[in-house]
Design an enzyme around this catalytic site. Sequence first.
Site, short mmCIF file in Angstrom:
data_model
loop_
_atom_site.label_atom_id
_atom_site.label_comp_id
_atom_site.label_asym_id
_atom_site.label_seq_id
_atom_site.Cartn_x
_atom_site.Cartn_y
_atom_site.Cartn_z
N ASP A 1 98.65 7.10 60.93
CA ASP A 1 97.79 8.26 60.63
C ASP A 1 97.66 9.09 61.91
O ASP A 1 98.36 8.84 62.90
CB ASP A 1 96.44 7.82 60.03
CG ASP A 1 95.51 7.18 61.05
OD1 ASP A 1 95.93 6.95 62.21
OD2 ASP A 1 94.34 6.90 60.69
N CYS B 1 97.14 2.92 63.36
CA CYS B 1 96.03 3.85 63.17
C CYS B 1 95.12 3.72 64.40
O CYS B 1 95.54 3.14 65.40
CB CYS B 1 95.30 3.61 61.85
SG CYS B 1 94.46 2.04 61.68
N THR C 1 92.32 1.98 65.03
CA THR C 1 92.00 0.58 65.35
C THR C 1 93.07 -0.41 64.90
O THR C 1 93.06 -1.56 65.33
CB THR C 1 90.70 0.17 64.63
OG1 THR C 1 90.91 0.34 63.22
CG2 THR C 1 89.52 1.00 65.08
N HIS D 1 104.40 -18.44 62.95
CA HIS D 1 103.58 -19.22 62.02
C HIS D 1 103.33 -18.51 60.69
O HIS D 1 103.30 -19.15 59.65
CB HIS D 1 102.21 -19.55 62.65
CG HIS D 1 102.31 -20.49 63.81
ND1 HIS D 1 101.22 -21.16 64.32
CD2 HIS D 1 103.37 -20.88 64.57
CE1 HIS D 1 101.60 -21.93 65.34
NE2 HIS D 1 102.89 -21.76 65.52
N HIS E 1 104.62 -24.36 58.12
CA HIS E 1 104.07 -23.01 57.99
C HIS E 1 104.46 -22.38 56.65
O HIS E 1 103.70 -21.61 56.07
CB HIS E 1 104.54 -22.13 59.14
CG HIS E 1 104.19 -22.68 60.48
ND1 HIS E 1 102.87 -22.88 60.86
CD2 HIS E 1 104.96 -23.13 61.50
CE1 HIS E 1 102.85 -23.41 62.09
NE2 HIS E 1 104.10 -23.58 62.49
C1 RB5 Z 1 90.71 7.64 61.65
O1 RB5 Z 1 89.70 8.36 62.25
C2 RB5 Z 1 90.46 6.15 61.79
O2 RB5 Z 1 89.40 5.78 60.98
C3 RB5 Z 1 91.71 5.37 61.48
O3 RB5 Z 1 92.71 5.75 62.36
C4 RB5 Z 1 91.61 3.87 61.58
O4 RB5 Z 1 91.07 3.48 62.80
C5 RB5 Z 1 90.99 3.19 60.44
O5 RB5 Z 1 90.88 1.96 60.40
#
Ligand code: RB5
Length: 143
Positions: A8, A65, A67, A98, A133
């Site tokens: 994203d 993304c 996080t 694993h 596994h």
């Molecule tokens: C986008 O702002 C953010 O929420 C997305 O990149 C991600 O971290 C979602 O889990």
Amino acid sequence: MKIAIGADHGGYEMKLAIKTKLENDGYEVLDYGTHSNESVDFPDFSKQVTKAVTEEEAKLGILICGTGIGMSIAANKVKGIRAALVGDVFSAKATREHNNSNVLCLGARVTGLGLAEMIVDTWLNAEFEGDRHQKRLDKINDQ
Ligand code: RB5
């Protein structure tokens, strides 16, 4: 080897860098976007990358993304996908050995590019160990 990649807006810049690295390393990269910093919805990209993996257009997928969490939640909804959110090199190796993870999720706002590149290298070069596994993966499939 073909690798599907998607991100994203939060992972866009890292996707560009990882894509370039993979191509320089001789991988064929299927880039499912996003193609700018404009705000988008991460599930639209996890959907395309996981489809490429389950339909065997690509052997493995990478999703990025902010996080890595949203991408991993979305990707793991798809039957046959074992997505691993990784932020360290030990886990990158262990999750291939694993869990036979077939999608790697990275958090571009959490993990620096240098570490992310090491994680990608480690993940791609590790191999599933099978045996005990596999029995555990079978149990996941049965859930
Ligand atoms: C986008 O702002 C953010 O929420 C997305 O990149 C991600 O971290 C979602 O889990």
